[in-house]
Scaffold this motif. Structure first.
Motif, PDB file in Angstrom:
ATOM      1  N   GLY A  42       0.800  -1.220   0.000  1.00  0.00           N
ATOM      2  CA  GLY A  42       0.000   0.000   0.000  1.00  0.00           C
ATOM      3  C   GLY A  42       0.828   1.262   0.000  1.00  0.00           C
ATOM      4  O   GLY A  42       0.294   2.353   0.267  1.00  0.00           O
ATOM      5  N   ASP A  43       2.123   1.156  -0.304  1.00  0.00           N
ATOM      6  CA  ASP A  43       3.004   2.324  -0.326  1.00  0.00           C
ATOM      7  C   ASP A  43       2.983   2.916  -1.736  1.00  0.00           C
ATOM      8  O   ASP A  43       3.790   2.569  -2.596  1.00  0.00           O
ATOM      9  CB  ASP A  43       4.421   1.911   0.066  1.00  0.00           C
ATOM     10  N   ARG A  44       2.046   3.832  -1.970  1.00  0.00           N
ATOM     11  CA  ARG A  44       1.841   4.373  -3.303  1.00  0.00           C
ATOM     12  C   ARG A  44       3.067   5.135  -3.809  1.00  0.00           C
ATOM     13  O   ARG A  44       3.466   4.996  -4.974  1.00  0.00           O
ATOM     14  CB  ARG A  44       0.618   5.295  -3.312  1.00  0.00           C
ATOM     15  N   ALA A  45       3.682   5.935  -2.939  1.00  0.00           N
ATOM     16  CA  ALA A  45       4.822   6.750  -3.371  1.00  0.00           C
ATOM     17  C   ALA A  45       5.989   5.873  -3.818  1.00  0.00           C
ATOM     18  O   ALA A  45       6.602   6.106  -4.868  1.00  0.00           O
ATOM     19  CB  ALA A  45       5.255   7.682  -2.246  1.00  0.00           C
ATOM     20  N   ALA A  46       6.304   4.846  -3.013  1.00  0.00           N
ATOM     21  CA  ALA A  46       7.415   3.960  -3.364  1.00  0.00           C
ATOM     22  C   ALA A  46       7.095   3.183  -4.642  1.00  0.00           C
ATOM     23  O   ALA A  46       7.977   2.965  -5.490  1.00  0.00           O
ATOM     24  CB  ALA A  46       7.714   2.999  -2.222  1.00  0.00           C
ATOM     25  N   CYS A  47       5.835   2.761  -4.796  1.00  0.00           N
ATOM     26  CA  CYS A  47       5.444   2.024  -5.993  1.00  0.00           C
ATOM     27  C   CYS A  47       5.564   2.912  -7.227  1.00  0.00           C
ATOM     28  O   CYS A  47       6.107   2.488  -8.258  1.00  0.00           O
ATOM     29  CB  CYS A  47       4.017   1.506  -5.840  1.00  0.00           C
ATOM     30  N   GLU A  48       5.057   4.145  -7.146  1.00  0.00           N
ATOM     31  CA  GLU A  48       5.135   5.073  -8.287  1.00  0.00           C
ATOM     32  C   GLU A  48       6.585   5.336  -8.675  1.00  0.00           C
ATOM     33  O   GLU A  48       6.926   5.371  -9.862  1.00  0.00           O
ATOM     34  CB  GLU A  48       4.440   6.390  -7.936  1.00  0.00           C
ATOM     35  N   GLU A  49       7.442   5.517  -7.675  1.00  0.00           N
ATOM     36  CA  GLU A  49       8.857   5.764  -7.969  1.00  0.00           C
ATOM     37  C   GLU A  49       9.487   4.575  -8.669  1.00  0.00           C
ATOM     38  O   GLU A  49      10.254   4.733  -9.641  1.00  0.00           O
ATOM     39  CB  GLU A  49       9.600   6.078  -6.662  1.00  0.00           C
ATOM     40  N   ALA A  50       9.177   3.358  -8.216  1.00  0.00           N
ATOM     41  CA  ALA A  50       9.736   2.165  -8.839  1.00  0.00           C
ATOM     42  C   ALA A  50       9.196   1.977 -10.256  1.00  0.00           C
ATOM     43  O   ALA A  50       9.936   1.582 -11.168  1.00  0.00           O
ATOM     44  CB  ALA A  50       9.424   0.936  -7.982  1.00  0.00           C
ATOM     45  N   LEU A  51       7.909   2.269 -10.470  1.00  0.00           N
ATOM     46  CA  LEU A  51       7.335   2.143 -11.809  1.00  0.00           C
ATOM     47  C   LEU A  51       8.004   3.107 -12.780  1.00  0.00           C
ATOM     48  O   LEU A  51       8.307   2.752 -13.928  1.00  0.00           O
ATOM     49  CB  LEU A  51       5.823   2.399 -11.772  1.00  0.00           C
ATOM     50  N   LEU A  52       8.238   4.334 -12.340  1.00  0.00           N
ATOM     51  CA  LEU A  52       8.904   5.316 -13.194  1.00  0.00           C
ATOM     52  C   LEU A  52      10.324   4.865 -13.522  1.00  0.00           C
ATOM     53  O   LEU A  52      10.778   4.944 -14.668  1.00  0.00           O
ATOM     54  CB  LEU A  52       8.922   6.675 -12.494  1.00  0.00           C
ATOM     55  N   ARG A  53      11.022   4.352 -12.515  1.00  0.00           N
ATOM     56  CA  ARG A  53      12.391   3.859 -12.728  1.00  0.00           C
ATOM     57  C   ARG A  53      12.393   2.692 -13.714  1.00  0.00           C
ATOM     58  O   ARG A  53      13.264   2.595 -14.592  1.00  0.00           O
ATOM     59  CB  ARG A  53      12.969   3.437 -11.369  1.00  0.00           C
ATOM     60  N   ALA A  54      11.422   1.796 -13.573  1.00  0.00           N
ATOM     61  CA  ALA A  54      11.342   0.632 -14.464  1.00  0.00           C
ATOM     62  C   ALA A  54      11.102   1.060 -15.906  1.00  0.00           C
ATOM     63  O   ALA A  54      11.706   0.516 -16.844  1.00  0.00           O
ATOM     64  CB  ALA A  54      10.226  -0.307 -13.998  1.00  0.00           C
ATOM     65  N   ARG A  55      10.220   2.037 -16.123  1.00  0.00           N
ATOM     66  CA  ARG A  55       9.957   2.499 -17.483  1.00  0.00           C
ATOM     67  C   ARG A  55      11.168   3.205 -18.082  1.00  0.00           C
ATOM     68  O   ARG A  55      11.440   3.083 -19.281  1.00  0.00           O
ATOM     69  CB  ARG A  55       8.726   3.415 -17.504  1.00  0.00           C
ATOM     70  N   THR A  56      11.897   3.945 -17.266  1.00  0.00           N
ATOM     71  CA  THR A  56      13.117   4.602 -17.749  1.00  0.00           C
ATOM     72  C   THR A  56      14.143   3.567 -18.194  1.00  0.00           C
ATOM     73  O   THR A  56      14.746   3.683 -19.264  1.00  0.00           O
ATOM     74  CB  THR A  56      13.706   5.504 -16.649  1.00  0.00           C
ATOM     75  N   LEU A  57      14.323   2.538 -17.392  1.00  0.00           N
ATOM     76  CA  LEU A  57      15.261   1.470 -17.741  1.00  0.00           C
ATOM     77  C   LEU A  57      14.793   0.724 -18.991  1.00  0.00           C
ATOM     78  O   LEU A  57      15.598   0.411 -19.880  1.00  0.00           O
ATOM     79  CB  LEU A  57      15.397   0.492 -16.571  1.00  0.00           C
ATOM     80  N   PHE A  58      13.502   0.450 -19.082  1.00  0.00           N
ATOM     81  CA  PHE A  58      12.974  -0.253 -20.248  1.00  0.00           C
ATOM     82  C   PHE A  58      13.224   0.556 -21.520  1.00  0.00           C
ATOM     83  O   PHE A  58      13.535   0.002 -22.584  1.00  0.00           O
ATOM     84  CB  PHE A  58      11.476  -0.513 -20.073  1.00  0.00           C
ATOM     85  N   GLY A  59      13.095   1.868 -21.402  1.00  0.00           N
ATOM     86  CA  GLY A  59      13.262   2.739 -22.549  1.00  0.00           C
ATOM     87  C   GLY A  59      14.663   2.750 -23.124  1.00  0.00           C
ATOM     88  O   GLY A  59      14.878   3.225 -24.252  1.00  0.00           O
ATOM     89  N   ARG A  60      15.633   2.255 -22.384  1.00  0.00           N
ATOM     90  CA  ARG A  60      17.008   2.196 -22.903  1.00  0.00           C
ATOM     91  C   ARG A  60      17.173   1.108 -23.960  1.00  0.00           C
ATOM     92  O   ARG A  60      18.202   1.059 -24.638  1.00  0.00           O
ATOM     93  CB  ARG A  60      17.988   1.958 -21.755  1.00  0.00           C
ATOM     94  N   GLY A  61      16.164   0.251 -24.078  1.00  0.00           N
ATOM     95  CA  GLY A  61      16.163  -0.725 -25.155  1.00  0.00           C
ATOM     96  C   GLY A  61      16.861  -2.019 -24.818  1.00  0.00           C
ATOM     97  O   GLY A  61      17.500  -2.166 -23.768  1.00  0.00           O
ATOM     98  N   PRO A  62      16.761  -2.984 -25.732  1.00  0.00           N
ATOM     99  CA  PRO A  62      17.398  -4.295 -25.531  1.00  0.00           C
ATOM    100  C   PRO A  62      18.903  -4.211 -25.724  1.00  0.00           C
ATOM    101  O   PRO A  62      19.424  -3.249 -26.295  1.00  0.00           O
ATOM    102  CB  PRO A  62      16.739  -5.167 -26.596  1.00  0.00           C
ATOM    103  N   ALA A  63      19.591  -5.244 -25.238  1.00  0.00           N
ATOM    104  CA  ALA A  63      21.049  -5.308 -25.373  1.00  0.00           C
ATOM    105  C   ALA A  63      21.467  -6.759 -25.520  1.00  0.00           C
ATOM    106  O   ALA A  63      20.715  -7.683 -25.180  1.00  0.00           O
ATOM    107  CB  ALA A  63      21.724  -4.679 -24.147  1.00  0.00           C
ATOM    108  N   GLY A  64      22.659  -6.948 -26.020  1.00  0.00           N
ATOM    109  CA  GLY A  64      23.184  -8.296 -26.177  1.00  0.00           C
ATOM    110  C   GLY A  64      23.355  -9.028 -24.858  1.00  0.00           C
ATOM    111  O   GLY A  64      23.417 -10.259 -24.833  1.00  0.00           O
ATOM    112  N   SER A  65      23.425  -8.278 -23.774  1.00  0.00           N
ATOM    113  CA  SER A  65      23.597  -8.896 -22.457  1.00  0.00           C
ATOM    114  C   SER A  65      22.281  -9.295 -21.801  1.00  0.00           C
ATOM    115  O   SER A  65      22.281  -9.823 -20.682  1.00  0.00           O
ATOM    116  CB  SER A  65      24.344  -7.922 -21.529  1.00  0.00           C
ATOM    117  N   ASP A  66      21.151  -9.062 -22.463  1.00  0.00           N
ATOM    118  CA  ASP A  66      19.863  -9.469 -21.889  1.00  0.00           C
ATOM    119  C   ASP A  66      19.813 -10.994 -21.761  1.00  0.00           C
ATOM    120  O   ASP A  66      20.121 -11.709 -22.722  1.00  0.00           O
ATOM    121  CB  ASP A  66      18.706  -9.020 -22.790  1.00  0.00           C
TER     122      ASP A  66
END
Length: 470
Positions: A325-349
């Motif tokens: 139920g920690d909305r702030a921590a969840c929102e922060e993690a979701l934003l971080r996850a989308r930023t990381l996803f946006g960097r695209g795939p890599a050969g190390s995946d």
């Protein structure tokens, strides 16, 4: 002079890798499927298949894939794409040379289950099925798993020495490859059919894989592959237990994989084991443990150089915060996850992450929004997940559709919820997942108060016998 194809271990197919260019394995696989549709070939190519070709494990494609590749790269012969002549890989030409080749022409499921091609819909040349008879396809694929997965690994391990014999067992390249193939086969079958019918069958190859860790190996690289393969197999079997509701079994398998990772000093395996442990802890009602496990996974994963992996691990953390139920921590993690996803795939995946695309990103955010009580936003993300998902991942389509139905029901849209739930029921004819059935049962309970609605009434009438029959 010995043939260049007669080496004891696969040679990487650098020519095929060059053809892929800057595209990720997943993007290239999508291009292969599109090219197949252009010429009427239905190939279920995914990033795993591309990886097996590039690693040299698949030395010659089956005829359907060959036709697709020729269409994609006009003027190039299979040899120009780095493939071995078909007669040196299988058939009489290969047998006359006196031994099985180290590579193969196609996956075990492809070579063992594909009858001659029929016109129109029907059996795909790569061992899957275009018809609506999901149960027939499921039976065929499971038989392929039993013959080419379980039996191969068990024979490699248990057949290495007779009971009571003093000869020490040995393990080499074939045994390592057998373990890796068993992992791939389990993942493939789970993607298409769900976990329920596979879990018990998977116990035998897992036992065999761990027995191979006690075998004598000549090369450290083989020992490392055996440890990584056994750990990945433990995670795959753990996931089958997890998705079929056997949480205590899943926890044991994930712990076994984590111990294997620690013994082998394998950060990739450690990150994967903690990733699944976090997911299990969330589902089992231990959200704080989910957060801690996801954070441990991120510590291990930072050494691997894969932004997509870190995105998934951050989403696991977000799922734990949402359940707390920690909305702030969840929102922060979701934003971080989308930023990381946006960097695209890599050969190390990692290879096991082929399921993690934009659809899974949306699906996991839908779960977070749902846990926070944001039903409308959850439904929007779940609907995008369904629309974006590759048809190969039938189990995930069923999951996202069931998620959508539940979110719509809670958001006060019974008609739309019942329509989505009915689509999920249709998918249960092919997919066997306790998780999906449980979600649909919860949705049915929510919709009973709207039973006078024709759409809801039709779903409720189908629900109980359909779920009971699976």
């Amino acid at each position: 002079m010995a043939s260049p194809h007669a080496s004891s271990s696969p040679r990487p197919n650098t020519a095929f890798r060059e053809l892929r260019g800057q595209r990720s394995p997943g993007e290239f696989a999508a291009a292969v499927r599109r090219a197949g549709r252009e010429i009427g070939e239905h190939v279920s190519c995914d990033a795993r298949y591309v990886g097996r070709v590039e690693s040299g494990e698949i030395r010659c494609p089956n005829y359907a894939y060959e036709r697709v590749f020729r269409h994609m790269f006009p003027g190039r012969e299979p040899a120009d794409m780095g493939f071995a002549p078909r007669e040196t890989v299988r058939g009489r030409g290969a047998r006359k040379k006196g031994s099985a080749p180290p590579g193969q022409s196609e996956s075990p499921a492809e070579s063992r289950t594909s009858p001659p091609r029929r016109s129109g819909s029907g059996r795909r040349p790569d061992g899957t099925d275009d018809s609506n008879d999901g149960h027939k396809e499921s039976d065929v694929l499971r038989r392929a798993f039993m013959t080419s997965g379980t039996a191969v690994v068990a024979a490699a391990s248990l057949g290495a020495a007779a009971p009571g014999a003093r000869t020490r067992r040995r393990a080499g390249e074939p045994e390592a490859r057998a373990v890796e193939n068993a992992v791939r086969q389990i993942r493939l079958l789970d993607d298409r059919h769900g976990a329920d019918g596979l879990y018990r069958r998977a116990a035998r190859p897992l036992k065999a894989a761990y027995e191979l860790l006690d075998a004598q190996t000549r090369r450290q690289s083989v020992a490392d592959r055996l440890h990584a393969g056994a750990g990945e197999l433990a995670i795959s079997v753990g996931w089958l237990a997890h998705d079929s509701g056997r949480f205590s079994d899943a926890r044991s398998h994930y712990a076994e994989a984590l111990a294997t990772a620690r013994v082998a000093g394998d950060p990739a395996l450690e990150a994967h084991a903690f990733c699944n442990t976090a997911f299990l802890a969330r589902d089992a009602g231990r959200p704080r443990e989910a957060v801690r496990a996801a954070q441990a996974a991120q510590r291990a994963g930072r050494r691997l150089g894969s932004a997509r992996l870190m995105s998934l691990l951050t989403l696991r953390e977000a799922g734990g915060w949402a359940r707390l139920g920690d909305r702030a921590a969840c929102e922060e993690a979701l934003l971080r996850a989308r930023t990381l996803f946006g960097r695209g795939p890599a050969g190390s995946d990692p290879e096991w992450m082929t399921f993690f695309g934009e659809a899974e990103l949306e699906g996991l955010e839908a779960q977070c929004r749902s846990a926070l009580g944001d039903w409308r936003r959850a439904a929007e993300h779940a609907e995008r997940a369904v629309d974006l998902q590759d048809p190969h991942f039938a189990r995930n389509i069923a999951l996202y559709t069931a998620q959508l139905a539940g979110d719509l029901a809670r958001a006060g849209s019974p008609d739309a919820a019942a329509a989505a739930a009915s689509r999920a029921l249709d998918l249960l004819e092919e997919v066997q997942s306790s998780r999906v059935r449980t979600m649909l049962t919860a949705t049915a309970r929510l919709l009973r108060r709207h039973a006078a609605d024709p759409e809801v009434s039709a779903f409720l009438a189908r629900h109980e016998p359909a779920v009971r029959a699976v």
